[in-house]
Design a protein around this motif. Sequence first.
Motif, PDB file in Angstrom:
ATOM      1  N   ASN A  53      -8.671  -2.464   3.856  1.00  0.00           N
ATOM      2  CA  ASN A  53      -8.696  -3.612   4.814  1.00  0.00           C
ATOM      3  C   ASN A  53      -9.794  -4.646   4.170  1.00  0.00           C
ATOM      4  N   ILE A  54     -11.204  -4.095   3.749  1.00  0.00           N
ATOM      5  CA  ILE A  54     -12.168  -5.107   3.438  1.00  0.00           C
ATOM      6  C   ILE A  54     -12.105  -5.165   1.926  1.00  0.00           C
ATOM      7  N   MET A  55     -12.300  -3.975   1.257  1.00  0.00           N
ATOM      8  CA  MET A  55     -12.540  -4.373  -0.260  1.00  0.00           C
ATOM      9  C   MET A  55     -11.251  -5.142  -0.848  1.00  0.00           C
ATOM     10  N   SER A  56     -10.002  -4.617  -0.573  1.00  0.00           N
ATOM     11  CA  SER A  56      -8.826  -5.104  -1.090  1.00  0.00           C
ATOM     12  C   SER A  56      -8.981  -6.498  -0.833  1.00  0.00           C
ATOM     13  N   THR A  57      -9.131  -7.153   0.344  1.00  0.00           N
ATOM     14  CA  THR A  57      -9.223  -8.595   0.590  1.00  0.00           C
ATOM     15  C   THR A  57      -9.982  -9.321  -0.081  1.00  0.00           C
ATOM     16  N   LEU A  58     -11.207  -8.646  -0.169  1.00  0.00           N
ATOM     17  CA  LEU A  58     -12.371  -9.508  -0.748  1.00  0.00           C
ATOM     18  C   LEU A  58     -11.905  -9.903  -2.215  1.00  0.00           C
ATOM     19  N   TYR A  80       0.669  -1.206  -0.266  1.00  0.00           N
ATOM     20  CA  TYR A  80       0.155   0.016  -0.050  1.00  0.00           C
ATOM     21  C   TYR A  80       0.790   1.234  -0.122  1.00  0.00           C
ATOM     22  N   ARG A  81       2.071   1.107   0.337  1.00  0.00           N
ATOM     23  CA  ARG A  81       2.812   2.433   0.547  1.00  0.00           C
ATOM     24  C   ARG A  81       3.044   3.220  -0.983  1.00  0.00           C
ATOM     25  N   MET A 133      -0.572  -9.885   3.825  1.00  0.00           N
ATOM     26  CA  MET A 133      -0.259  -9.281   5.121  1.00  0.00           C
ATOM     27  C   MET A 133      -0.477  -7.788   5.001  1.00  0.00           C
ATOM     28  N   GLY A 134      -0.863  -7.379   3.841  1.00  0.00           N
ATOM     29  CA  GLY A 134      -1.222  -5.999   3.597  1.00  0.00           C
ATOM     30  C   GLY A 134      -2.405  -5.357   4.201  1.00  0.00           C
ATOM     31  N   ALA A 135      -2.163  -4.104   5.012  1.00  0.00           N
ATOM     32  CA  ALA A 135      -3.436  -3.615   5.538  1.00  0.00           C
ATOM     33  C   ALA A 135      -3.273  -2.114   5.896  1.00  0.00           C
ATOM     34  N   MET A 136      -4.160  -1.368   6.225  1.00  0.00           N
ATOM     35  CA  MET A 136      -4.008  -0.263   6.983  1.00  0.00           C
ATOM     36  C   MET A 136      -3.938  -0.492   8.196  1.00  0.00           C
TER      37      MET A 136
END
Length: 280
Positions: free
Chosen positions: A72-77, A32-33, A54-57
């Motif tokens: 955190n939600i949309m990207s994971t789904l 995400y950086r 492992m990526g998240a805000m």
Amino acid sequence: MKKILITGHMGFIGSCFLKSISDECQIVTSDYRGGDYCPDSLPDLSDIDIVVHMGAMSSTNSTNGEEVFIKNIMSTLNIIRKAKNAKIIYASSASTYGSINAKRSESDELQPESLYAKSKAVIDDVVLKYLPHRKIVGLRFFNVCSFSFEGHKAQPSPTYSFYKQLNETGQVKLFNGSDNIFRDFIYIEDVLKIMYYFIDNEVNESVVVNVGTGKPISFEQIADKMIDKLGFGEKVYIDRPSDILNSYQTYTEADLRYLRTLGYDNKIPTILDYIEERVL
């Protein structure tokens, strides 16, 4: 050759996992950086064999609901949707349990308090209720720690902070009442071992499992052990910052019975064991 997608490869756990991967694997990374993360910008992932997400805000203090929702939600789904042929292992969090001062098991009711914790709880719920056939593994990390690799974190672990402070100043700063602040600290090497266990072994359905030691250790014990091993240092007590006064977790403890039921039988040392072995 297995093709592995690692998200959050510039973060603490992700970067340590990246360093540990065999040269026999083909690695794809995403982080995400460097700008806003757009879930729809992911390429086709149908040829990915393994996803280590492992990526998240990860800021537990964030109040930006839209950012947490997207990252955190949309990207994971979206990753789950696009990596339809892959084994997926993702980072959940013990923060989903809330601030109850008791041992926590996966069957306990979740009581997330921060936006970050709520986002993790949403993914856990979706995976367990609606995607059991995908055999996805959520790792509910307790307090992952080390003596290095954490300099970029906004909230590094006490083990890293105390060790750095002692070597640089000869002092360690502790919150008042640190003898009553207990956390289930698990060393990064054991986290990686558990990750590889689930990469190498199949589960019958999607699971979310605690990743800790089951043995909470106080901040005071960590400071005392480090000072004893180094042979120098003094403790300086400070007040807990007002912005975390009411939300700060003072006790975490993982119930590991489900992890053991799933077949992981390696010994998991405490952080005091690692201080005894590694601090010089």
